[in-house]
Design a protein around this motif. Structure first.
Motif, PDB file in Angstrom:
ATOM      1  N   PRO A 188       0.824  -1.210   0.000  1.00  0.00           N
ATOM      2  CA  PRO A 188       0.000   0.000   0.000  1.00  0.00           C
ATOM      3  C   PRO A 188       0.857   1.258   0.000  1.00  0.00           C
ATOM      4  O   PRO A 188       2.005   1.263   0.468  1.00  0.00           O
ATOM      5  CB  PRO A 188      -0.780  -0.090   1.320  1.00  0.00           C
ATOM      6  CG  PRO A 188      -0.550  -1.471   1.855  1.00  0.00           C
ATOM      7  CD  PRO A 188       0.767  -1.913   1.292  1.00  0.00           C
ATOM      8  N   GLY A 189       0.260   2.337  -0.509  1.00  0.00           N
ATOM      9  CA  GLY A 189       0.859   3.668  -0.345  1.00  0.00           C
ATOM     10  C   GLY A 189       0.378   4.235   0.977  1.00  0.00           C
ATOM     11  O   GLY A 189       0.428   3.561   1.998  1.00  0.00           O
ATOM     12  N   ALA A 190      -0.115   5.482   0.972  1.00  0.00           N
ATOM     13  CA  ALA A 190      -0.579   6.103   2.214  1.00  0.00           C
ATOM     14  C   ALA A 190      -2.073   5.837   2.386  1.00  0.00           C
ATOM     15  O   ALA A 190      -2.884   6.289   1.574  1.00  0.00           O
ATOM     16  CB  ALA A 190      -0.325   7.600   2.173  1.00  0.00           C
ATOM     17  N   PRO A 214      -0.166  10.791  -7.101  1.00  0.00           N
ATOM     18  CA  PRO A 214      -0.730  11.285  -8.357  1.00  0.00           C
ATOM     19  C   PRO A 214      -2.262  11.286  -8.386  1.00  0.00           C
ATOM     20  O   PRO A 214      -2.864  12.191  -8.968  1.00  0.00           O
ATOM     21  CB  PRO A 214      -0.140  10.326  -9.401  1.00  0.00           C
ATOM     22  CG  PRO A 214       1.172   9.929  -8.800  1.00  0.00           C
ATOM     23  CD  PRO A 214       0.923   9.833  -7.314  1.00  0.00           C
ATOM     24  N   MET A 215      -2.905  10.316  -7.754  1.00  0.00           N
ATOM     25  CA  MET A 215      -4.376  10.298  -7.772  1.00  0.00           C
ATOM     26  C   MET A 215      -4.971  11.334  -6.825  1.00  0.00           C
ATOM     27  O   MET A 215      -6.191  11.562  -6.836  1.00  0.00           O
ATOM     28  CB  MET A 215      -4.916   8.891  -7.459  1.00  0.00           C
ATOM     29  CG  MET A 215      -4.700   7.936  -8.627  1.00  0.00           C
ATOM     30  SD  MET A 215      -5.393   6.297  -8.352  1.00  0.00           S
ATOM     31  CE  MET A 215      -7.118   6.610  -8.659  1.00  0.00           C
ATOM     32  N   GLY A 216      -4.148  11.954  -5.975  1.00  0.00           N
ATOM     33  CA  GLY A 216      -4.577  13.133  -5.230  1.00  0.00           C
ATOM     34  C   GLY A 216      -5.376  12.892  -3.960  1.00  0.00           C
ATOM     35  O   GLY A 216      -5.982  13.823  -3.435  1.00  0.00           O
ATOM     36  N   TYR A 217      -5.378  11.680  -3.447  1.00  0.00           N
ATOM     37  CA  TYR A 217      -6.058  11.463  -2.155  1.00  0.00           C
ATOM     38  C   TYR A 217      -5.437  10.284  -1.419  1.00  0.00           C
ATOM     39  O   TYR A 217      -4.818   9.404  -2.026  1.00  0.00           O
ATOM     40  CB  TYR A 217      -7.576  11.277  -2.327  1.00  0.00           C
ATOM     41  CG  TYR A 217      -7.994   9.985  -3.012  1.00  0.00           C
ATOM     42  CD1 TYR A 217      -8.038   9.878  -4.401  1.00  0.00           C
ATOM     43  CD2 TYR A 217      -8.354   8.859  -2.254  1.00  0.00           C
ATOM     44  CE1 TYR A 217      -8.435   8.693  -5.015  1.00  0.00           C
ATOM     45  CE2 TYR A 217      -8.748   7.669  -2.872  1.00  0.00           C
ATOM     46  CZ  TYR A 217      -8.788   7.599  -4.254  1.00  0.00           C
ATOM     47  OH  TYR A 217      -9.171   6.431  -4.860  1.00  0.00           O
ATOM     48  N   ILE A 218      -5.641  10.301  -0.091  1.00  0.00           N
ATOM     49  CA  ILE A 218      -5.182   9.210   0.781  1.00  0.00           C
ATOM     50  C   ILE A 218      -6.092   8.001   0.563  1.00  0.00           C
ATOM     51  O   ILE A 218      -7.314   8.149   0.500  1.00  0.00           O
ATOM     52  CB  ILE A 218      -5.295   9.640   2.270  1.00  0.00           C
ATOM     53  CG1 ILE A 218      -4.596  10.979   2.541  1.00  0.00           C
ATOM     54  CG2 ILE A 218      -4.849   8.536   3.206  1.00  0.00           C
ATOM     55  CD1 ILE A 218      -3.123  10.952   2.626  1.00  0.00           C
ATOM     56  N   GLY A 219      -5.504   6.819   0.464  1.00  0.00           N
ATOM     57  CA  GLY A 219      -6.300   5.609   0.216  1.00  0.00           C
ATOM     58  C   GLY A 219      -7.143   5.206   1.412  1.00  0.00           C
ATOM     59  O   GLY A 219      -6.875   5.587   2.558  1.00  0.00           O
TER      60      GLY A 219
END
Ligand code: NAD
Length: 261
Positions: A188-190, A214-219
């Motif tokens: 996972p990222g953030a 890049p997708m601009g939001y926290i997962g």
């Protein structure tokens, strides 16, 4: 939803909160039989068990420290005693703490390696051994991190542990592919879980993290749970030894966006 996950026995470490909780609840929706390992949480697993049962799954919980061999053996025996077998082992429990590397004590280094890497090895070994003995073409999923490939100053022990998990996953996948046991990694990222609570409660720190995505939001934890369900299901039946980066593009060099670089 994946029909083949119904009644599958899935063991999840660190399942009382964060990603572990989200995965436990997702497997509940899949009507699986879920064994939750919890560590120091006081009773949080009880609500999760209710949620799983309300969704049509079954669940049971046992306390244990994944870095202790005896506790890991107890966890897997508990799963077999309670639900009769082990089909899916999810190694999720993990810890981190921020320390400049020149100040990192051996004790802190060892603790993170023991939980994040050795703990995942111990549960993988026990699950594989059970699966081999019982001819089960099982499934192991390890929770790594984007920091199995993105260096992370002040978290050298964490990054080293996750790099180790990635290579452990690939090696075990190669070793047991002929037996039909699939072993994969999720990185996972953030993601919005308690491990990041302090950082994400500070708007400036949170924005700095978002700037890396890049997708601009926290997962969301559910997005990682969806990856775990797919990897555990027959829909991914030809996938082994892979690392699935669920990171909103964080590993794709966001500094190079929009013609930069
Ligand atoms: P979290 O802190 O919310 O949950 C971690 C869980 O691990 C807790 O339930 C905790 O009790 C358990 N745990 C800690 N030490 C343990 C031990 N010795 N034995 C058994 N359980 C223990 O964190 P999270 O975000 O849910 O993280 C879950 C996993 O995902 C970790 O391996 C973490 O490194 C990884 N990860 C998280 C993120 C993120 O942004 N949240 C990103 C990349 C990777």
């Amino acid at each position: 939803m994946y029909e083949d996950l119904e009644k599958k026995v899935v063991v999840i470490t660190g399942a009382a909160k964060g990603l572990g909780k989200a995965m436990a609840e997702r497997f509940g929706k899949e009507k699986a039989h879920v064994v939750l390992n919890y560590h120091t949480e006081n009773g949080d697993h009880k609500e999760i068990i209710k949620t799983i049962e309300a969704a049509g799954g079954k669940a049971a919980a046992i306390q244990g420290d994944v870095s202790k061999e005896a506790d890991v053996k107890k966890l897997l025996s508990f799963a077999v005693d309670t639900f009769g077998t082990i089909d899916i082992m999810i190694n999720n429990a993990g810890i981190e703490n921020e320390v400049p590397s020149e100040k990192l004590t051996l004790e802190d280094w060892q603790k993170v390696i023991d939980v994040n890497l050795t703990g995942m090895f111990l549960a993988s070994r026990e699950a594989i051994s059970y699966m081999l003995d019982h001819g089960i073409k099982g499934n192991i999923i390890n929770m790594s991190s984007v920091h199995d490939r993105i260096p992370w100053p002040h978290f050298v022990h964490y990054a080293a542990s996750k790099g180790g998990v990635k290579m452990m996953t690939e090696t075990l996948a190669l070793e047991y592919a002929p037996k039909g046991i699939r072993i994969n990694n999720i990185s996972p990222g953030a993601i919005d879980t308690p491990i990041n609570a302090e950082k994400f409660n500070d708007p400036k720190a949170k924005q700095e993290v978002i700037n890396l995505i890049p997708m601009g939001y926290i997962g969301k934890p559910e997005q990682i749970a969806a990856c775990a369900a797919w990897l555990a299901s027959a829909e991914s039946s030809y996938v082994t030894g892979m690392t699935l980066y669920a990171d909103g593009g964080m590993t794709k060099y966001p500094g190079f966006q929009a013609g930069k670089g």
